[in-house]
Design a protein around this motif. Structure first.
Motif, short mmCIF file in Angstrom:
data_model
loop_
_atom_site.label_atom_id
_atom_site.label_comp_id
_atom_site.label_asym_id
_atom_site.label_seq_id
_atom_site.Cartn_x
_atom_site.Cartn_y
_atom_site.Cartn_z
N TYR A 1 -13.49 7.39 8.56
CA TYR A 1 -12.76 6.76 7.08
C TYR A 1 -12.83 8.12 6.24
O TYR A 1 -13.73 8.16 5.39
CB TYR A 1 -13.58 5.78 6.73
CG TYR A 1 -13.51 4.45 7.35
CD1 TYR A 1 -14.66 3.82 7.62
CD2 TYR A 1 -12.15 3.80 7.50
CE1 TYR A 1 -14.43 2.58 8.23
CE2 TYR A 1 -12.08 2.55 7.89
CZ TYR A 1 -13.20 1.88 8.56
OH TYR A 1 -13.08 0.78 8.99
N ALA A 2 -11.67 8.75 6.26
CA ALA A 2 -11.73 9.82 5.14
C ALA A 2 -11.67 9.11 3.98
O ALA A 2 -10.81 8.35 3.88
CB ALA A 2 -10.95 10.71 5.61
N PRO A 3 -12.59 9.60 3.02
CA PRO A 3 -12.27 9.00 1.55
C PRO A 3 -11.04 9.35 0.92
O PRO A 3 -11.15 9.74 -0.22
CB PRO A 3 -13.76 9.43 0.86
CG PRO A 3 -13.60 10.65 1.28
CD PRO A 3 -13.33 10.72 3.03
N GLU A 4 -9.84 9.23 1.64
CA GLU A 4 -8.59 9.46 0.72
C GLU A 4 -8.46 8.22 -0.17
O GLU A 4 -8.78 7.25 -0.10
CB GLU A 4 -7.63 9.60 1.71
CG GLU A 4 -7.60 10.86 2.31
CD GLU A 4 -6.44 10.97 3.37
OE1 GLU A 4 -6.82 11.49 4.60
OE2 GLU A 4 -5.33 10.63 3.10
N LEU A 5 -7.67 8.76 -1.13
CA LEU A 5 -7.52 7.68 -2.24
C LEU A 5 -6.24 6.61 -1.89
O LEU A 5 -5.25 7.31 -1.23
CB LEU A 5 -7.08 8.35 -3.50
CG LEU A 5 -8.28 9.02 -4.09
CD1 LEU A 5 -7.81 9.75 -5.58
CD2 LEU A 5 -9.67 8.34 -4.17
N GLY A 6 -6.49 5.42 -2.27
CA GLY A 6 -5.36 4.66 -2.22
C GLY A 6 -4.59 4.52 -0.62
O GLY A 6 -3.54 3.90 -0.88
N ARG A 7 -5.27 4.77 0.01
CA ARG A 7 -4.82 4.37 1.71
C ARG A 7 -5.54 3.44 2.51
O ARG A 7 -6.64 3.36 2.12
CB ARG A 7 -4.82 5.86 2.40
CG ARG A 7 -4.09 6.83 1.77
CD ARG A 7 -2.51 6.74 2.47
NE ARG A 7 -2.74 6.78 3.96
CZ ARG A 7 -2.54 7.37 4.66
NH1 ARG A 7 -2.69 8.86 4.20
NH2 ARG A 7 -2.25 7.42 5.83
N TRP B 1 0.77 -1.15 0.14
CA TRP B 1 0.24 -0.31 0.18
C TRP B 1 0.77 1.45 -0.17
O TRP B 1 0.73 2.09 -0.58
CB TRP B 1 -1.13 -0.01 1.21
CG TRP B 1 -2.14 -1.02 0.93
CD1 TRP B 1 -2.26 -1.98 1.77
CD2 TRP B 1 -3.07 -0.90 0.24
NE1 TRP B 1 -3.34 -2.91 1.57
CE2 TRP B 1 -3.94 -2.14 0.35
CE3 TRP B 1 -3.36 -0.06 -0.96
CZ2 TRP B 1 -4.98 -2.27 -0.41
CZ3 TRP B 1 -4.53 -0.31 -1.45
CH2 TRP B 1 -4.96 -1.44 -1.21
N LYS C 1 -7.15 1.37 5.00
CA LYS C 1 -7.93 1.76 6.30
C LYS C 1 -7.90 0.91 7.33
O LYS C 1 -8.79 0.75 8.49
CB LYS C 1 -9.37 1.59 5.78
CG LYS C 1 -9.91 2.88 4.63
CD LYS C 1 -9.38 4.01 4.94
CE LYS C 1 -9.55 5.12 4.02
NZ LYS C 1 -8.36 6.29 3.83
N GLU D 1 -8.72 -2.09 7.58
CA GLU D 1 -9.92 -2.74 7.55
C GLU D 1 -9.54 -4.26 7.55
O GLU D 1 -10.48 -5.20 8.08
CB GLU D 1 -11.14 -2.43 6.82
CG GLU D 1 -10.36 -2.53 5.22
CD GLU D 1 -11.15 -1.61 4.17
OE1 GLU D 1 -10.61 -1.33 3.32
OE2 GLU D 1 -12.25 -1.87 4.29
N TYR D 2 -8.56 -4.84 7.11
CA TYR D 2 -8.51 -6.04 6.99
C TYR D 2 -7.78 -6.60 8.33
O TYR D 2 -7.26 -7.57 8.60
CB TYR D 2 -7.44 -6.51 5.97
CG TYR D 2 -8.49 -6.57 4.81
CD1 TYR D 2 -8.96 -7.80 4.10
CD2 TYR D 2 -8.82 -5.20 4.14
CE1 TYR D 2 -9.80 -7.79 3.29
CE2 TYR D 2 -9.70 -5.44 2.98
CZ TYR D 2 -10.11 -6.64 2.56
OH TYR D 2 -10.92 -6.65 1.54
N ALA E 1 -3.63 8.56 -9.98
CA ALA E 1 -4.72 8.92 -10.31
C ALA E 1 -4.68 9.13 -11.96
O ALA E 1 -3.58 9.54 -12.42
CB ALA E 1 -5.31 10.26 -10.01
N SER F 1 -21.68 -2.15 7.34
CA SER F 1 -20.14 -2.00 6.62
C SER F 1 -19.13 -2.35 7.58
O SER F 1 -19.59 -2.96 8.62
CB SER F 1 -19.98 -0.23 6.40
OG SER F 1 -19.76 0.25 7.47
N LEU F 2 -17.82 -2.05 7.09
CA LEU F 2 -16.83 -2.57 7.98
C LEU F 2 -16.87 -2.10 9.48
O LEU F 2 -16.38 -2.66 10.47
CB LEU F 2 -15.70 -2.33 7.56
CG LEU F 2 -15.58 -3.42 6.14
CD1 LEU F 2 -14.48 -2.75 5.29
CD2 LEU F 2 -15.17 -4.63 6.50
#
Lengths: 596, 490
Positions: free
Chosen positions: B134-140, B12, B142, B144-145, B19, B121-122
């Motif tokens: 969860y700020a919707p930043e790209l490619g980061r 990651w 979270k 969550e796994y 983009a 959701s998670l």
């Protein structure tokens, strides 16, 4: 509204309302203004359960179709993707998300999977580096969509292929979930009957799911008395034959999608004076077909040969009603006439439309080729000359008629002969490959695997036994005032519907021998009800049977079931559910291999 | 687990994803178009939207499809006028329908016990931070796994997977644990969960062990096959088929790949690799033919494209090719070669006779195709030659393996002149068929002669009314009718 959904024996509006509520709940989770990006395939099915207005009320301001590169600009807080769980769509979504302008206003992304979330898809999103961008990833269990007062469909195109070619149970799982939803809304179904491998599996899943959801007792009084689960591969014959009901023919010729049909516009030009034939419409005429239209409800299930007389009778009634105006003398009478006018005009419009459609269909059904094709089909179904190469099929190949038409006929011959003699099969295969391309080896292999086109094994043809026992071929068919379901194919009684008919009376014990010849197990399960919910049937009250076709159902079969429902002494009314509304052409198409 | 997670994190952080930037398509105009297209494609909503009042409207006299309806449809796209009406109807509709039924929601059936808990959701996962963070930043990532609890039992794990919650499977280390996990998933019938477990097994087991264990677990095996097809892992799929000794499927699924190869040379090379794979006996021959055909087509195409562009060859000047011959079916190729290369010697790749021999095209098929091609060029001599045979005494005789009635139909389709048609109609043996065709295609002479030969005066008289007044045909009929040589049967 969708009032026609509530006219049937079972009020399917309850289901529609439940799925609508679910949709609203999801939309409200994503607070603020929204844009929806649609998997185009879903717009049709969604159109049956929600309107744009519903979305608008929940702050959906823009809608786009899902496609590559950058999302169109939209000044909204939320972007929601409505998609089927398919990998290729995930790639597009990732592309969309990654090309978002970071300096632009921050937007929240969400995904709504229809009908299920898929770990595989989420894995793909993760691999593409965008999974973390989504705040809500949810599923919308739109398993069974109400199409009409007695009709539900999952509209899953690939269900047959998955079930019978790939032995993938995913669509069966969805079917079972859909049935659990129905039971939650309409009560536990006390008796389950089934025939076929997939039917057995769906019943198993239902029983297992019921065990898992024992937390809350279902306290709804059961609406359905029986559930009949039928595998499509128990009856491979019926969809191959050309449907001869009005609705069936519309579907065969023009294709009905999500209850809409697109027709050539020429016949629908309003005739006006001084128009001089200018401005002929070029865009296809789109009509919705369902029981909300009184005339359509009356004629759709009739044999096409009986439609003309209904239309002309109707025309006379309407003309007479318009003539009434001459008799209206007093103010009261005139007022009454005027109050009926709107209804009369609607009826006239409906009549005009169906007269035009009937004309279009008639052009096809009166053609020489249609007649020849029908003759061959009927010969096969009544057991004539099924064991040798057929001249008409040979001619069709030589003249390069559409491949699907040829395949339908060859498969029909194979099914009516319990498989073809190897020599005959090889001949057809060779002709097809040389004329239409070698790559169709793949399609032929699929058809063989599905049991549609195969060599005869053991040199035995079981079809005559099945035909005679189930009375599949009726020589004295009455198309105008039918007395038997065989009217829907002008002589052939659909096997699937015959099985349903015999189950309700006198019961399957009478046909054990045939049931053993047909593929897959047949079975019966009971789901016990608490005493308070057990039904005491009034004398003369009909049972309600939910019949679920796993792998698809045709409009002609639906017509035959409606015919049984309406029989005065029939004793059973049917509600029909299926994985897909289909016909022979769309069915064969779903089994053809195409480049990815 | 830690190893994998570390890798993940590294992946990651070092992610090369950027983009994408695409060529500017986002000028105002194309946006408008896009929006409009989307809205149009959502016509169903709009229709249905109308539907809400359509029932009323249509009962009040506007048939679906009328002009007013169309206008309504259009205005509903633009909104405002429609909204008021919509609102009104909606209200009455809700009052109608807020019966007990509407208090149900699907989510309440399946998504857990309490309504509040249905948030799925998670963030739902134990001790995960709430969704808002969860700020919707790209490619980061979270996080969550991350699985904060390692204590899920086997069946709990499967249940969680089933509810769409991601949880780690890494702690199932022993083969036995993994297989139990798989069996639990299979017994749940949920393809989604089965696939998730299979992904885990595929990553953590050696190929041999995975295949061996799945061979005795058919349901899971089928899901793996489906999964491999879906993600396009053909190599593993082929290995699997080989292991299972499902040789025909192996061959077909390899062959299938050619559909995705556009370049003809590459496709040809690929087809070559299919020859000799364990297809059924008949299919083997077809695959060989497929390869040979494409090989031929490539040669013919290169040659003909050259000829055509050189502009020296009459046939290409007069009849420019409509499309390339590459990847066309055999019969189409034969037609093409009968059209452009008819007279060529058998030795050339493009000659029809060569094709006929190479692919063992049956006589019937060959004659049909050649006839259609030559008739299209109006090469009547060639047509004639096609059906002329010499017997051992040197007499010529006309024969058609497809029956002369078919010949006539094909000639007619290609607008053959009446004289030509007539000649072949006359060769039809069955008198009724002959009369039918002759009448249908207006071969007057044949009709008249046939009635004369049948001594059918009545029919001849009747036919007289069908020919033009004062024409040669009428004269001919009159001459026959007054002839004293004929003993009419009626």
């Amino acid at each position: 509204m969708a009032a026609h959904l509530s006219y049937g024996r079972v009020n399917l509006n309850v289901l529609r309302e439940a799925v609508r509520r679910e949709l609203r709940e999801f939309l409200d989770k994503c607070a603020g203004s929204k844009a929806i990006v649609w998997d185009e395939y879903l717009t049709g099915p969604f159109g049956l359960i929600a309107q744009y207005s519903l979305l608008k009320e929940h702050e959906v301001e823009k809608m786009f179709t899902l496609k590559g590169s950058r999302l169109p600009a939209a000044d909204v807080k939320n972007i929601i993707f409505f998609v089927r769980p398919r990998l290729e769509l995930m790639d597009i979504i990732a592309e969309n998300v990654l090309s978002e302008d970071r300096r632009g206003p921050a937007r929240d992304f969400h995904i709504l999977f229809v009908p299920r979330r898929s770990l595989l898809c989420e894995q793909r999103l993760k691999d593409l580096g965008v999974l973390g961008s989504f705040i809500h990833r949810e599923e919308y269990s739109l398993d069974l969509i109400p199409f009409d007062g007695d009709l539900l469909s999952m509209e899953s195109e690939s269900a047959f292929k998955e079930c019978y070619l790939e032995s993938d149970q995913t669509s069966l799982y969805h079917a079972a979930k859909g049935l659990m939803t129905l039971q939650a809304l309409y009560g536990t179904i006390p008796q389950i009957f089934g025939k076929g491998e997939c039917a057995r599996q769906v019943a198993n899943m239902m029983i297992r799911m019921k065990r898992e959801f024992t937390g809350s007792q279902n306290s709804i009084f059961p609406v359905f008395d029986n559930l009949l689960l039928l595998d499509r591969n128990v009856d491979l014959l019926t969809p191959l034959a050309t449907q001869l009901t009005y609705e069936g023919l519309i579907d065969e010729i023009y294709g009905i999608q999500n209850s809409y049909v697109k027709l050539p516009p020429e016949k629908f030009t309003p005739k006006k004076q001084g128009d001089g034939g200018k401005d002929l419409p070029t865009e296809a005429k789109k009509l919705q077909l369902n029981s909300a239209e009184e005339l359509y409800a009356e004629i759709r299930d009739k044999n096409f040969n009986a439609v003309g007389s209904v239309l002309s009778k109707r025309a006379k009634v309407i003309s007479a009603a318009f003539e009434e105006r001459h008799n209206a003398k007093t103010v009261g009478e005139i007022k009454q006439f005027v109050s009926q006018l709107p209804h009369m005009q609607a009826a006239r419009g409906s009549l005009a439309n169906h007269t035009s459609i009937a004309e279009l269909i008639k052009d096809v059904t009166t053609s020489e080729d249609f007649f020849d094709k029908l003759t061959v089909e009927q010969e096969f179904m009544s057991g004539i000359d099924t064991d040798k190469v057929n001249n008409y099929i040979e001619d069709c190949i030589a003249q390069k008629h559409p491949l699907i038409k040829v395949l339908r006929l060859v498969c029909l011959q194979s099914v009516c002969n319990s498989g073809l003699k190897p020599k005959v099969l090889d001949y057809y295969k060779r002709e097809i490959l040389q004329t239409y391309g070698y790559e169709h080896i793949l399609t032929l292999y699929n058809l063989e695997k599905a049991g549609l086109l195969r060599p005869q094994t053991g040199g035995r043809n079981n079809y005559p036994t099945i035909r005679k026992t189930l009375r599949l071929w009726m020589d004295d068919v009455n198309e105008q005032n039918p007395t038997d379901i065989s009217y829907v194919y002008s002589g052939y009684a659909p096997l699937s519907v015959r099985l349903a008919q015999l189950l309700s009376r006198p019961g399957w014990r009478s046909i054990e021998e045939v049931l053993r010849i047909l593929p897959g197990p047949h079975f019966e399960e009971r789901q016990p009800l608490p005493t308070g919910l057990q039904k005491k049937r009034q004398p003369g009250e009909n049972r309600v049977t939910l019949i679920f076709f796993l792998g698809g159902v045709t409009y002609a079969e639906i017509a035959a079931l409606r015919f049984l429902s309406q029989l005065e002494d029939g004793g059973t009314e049917y509600v029909i559910a299926t994985t897909k509304l289909m016909n022979g052409t769309t069915w064969i198409e779903s089994l053809m291999e195409k480049p990815i | 687990m830690s190893r994998t997670k570390g890798d993940e994190e590294e992946y990651w952080n070092s992610s090369k994803f950027k983009a994408f930037t695409f060529d500017d398509e986002d000028d105002e105009l194309s946006q408008l178009k896009e929006s409009k297209r989307a809205v149009n494609s959502l016509r169903d909503f709009v229709d249905d939207d109308d539907d809400d009042d359509l029932e009323r409207v249509s009962w009040s006299g506007e048939p679906v499809g009328s002009i007013s309806w169309t206008i309504k449809e259009t205005t509903s796209n633009s909104g405002s006028t429609h909204e008021g009406r919509e609102q009104k109807n909606r209200n009455s509709f809700y009052t109608q329908l807020s019966k007990p039924a509407s208090t149900y929601s699907l989510s309440s059936f399946f998504k857990g016990r309490t309504r509040l808990g249905s948030f799925q959701s998670l963030s739902d996962a134990l001790s995960d931070p709430p969704a808002k963070s969860y700020a919707p930043e790209l490619g980061r990532p979270k996080g969550e796994y991350r699985d904060y609890s390692n204590d899920w039992s086997l069946s709990d794990t499967v249940q969680r997977l089933r509810k769409g919650k991601v949880c780690s499977l890494e702690r199932f280390r022993s083969l036995q644990d993994k297989l139990q996990l798989l069996e639990e998933a299979v017994s749940m019938h949920d393809g989604n969960v089965i696939t998730a477990v299979l992904i885990f097994l595929k990553r953590t087991l050696s190929k041999e062990i995975l295949f061996r264990e799945l061979e005795v677990r058919q349901v899971a095996l089928r899901h793996l096959i489906h999964f491999l097809k879906e993600i396009g892992d053909h190599k593993l799929l082929l290995d699997l088929f080989r292991f299972l000794d499902r040789t025909e499927e192996l061959a077909l699924s390899h062959y299938r790949e050619h559909l995705n190869i556009q370049d003809p040379e590459k496709r040809k090379e690929f087809l070559k690799t299919c020859i000799g794979l364990p297809f059924s006996a008949e299919d083997s021959a077809h695959i060989q033919d497929h390869y040979t055909l494409l090989e031929r087509q490539i040669i013919i195409e290169a040659n003909d494209r050259h000829l055509e562009s050189a502009g020296q060859t009459e046939i290409f000047r007069k009849h420019p090719r409509k499309a390339s011959i590459l990847n066309m079916p055999l019969v189409t190729t034969l037609f093409y070669s009968c059209f452009y290369h008819y007279a060529e010697a058998e030795g050339t790749f493009s000659s029809p006779i060569n094709l006929k021999k190479t692919f063992k095209i049956p006589d019937k098929q060959y004659v049909l195709t050649a006839l259609a091609a030559r008739a299209k060029l109006r090469a009547w001599h060639d047509v004639d030659a096609l059906f002329t045979t010499k017997n051992w005494l040197g007499y010529t005789k006309k024969r058609a393996p497809i029956g002369f009635h078919r010949v006539v139909e094909i000639l007619h389709k290609n607008n053959a002149p009446v004289q030509i048609l007539q000649e072949y109609v006359n060769l039809v043996e069955d008198v009724d068929t002959k009369l039918n065709l002759a009448t249908k295609f207006k071969c007057h002479d044949v009709v008249i002669d046939t009635y004369r030969d049948l001594k059918d005066r009545q029919q001849l008289v009747a036919y007289r009314s069908k020919v033009d007044k004062g024409s040669a045909e009428e004269e001919k009929i009159d001459a026959i009718l007054i002839s004293s040589q004929i003993r009419w049967k009626n």
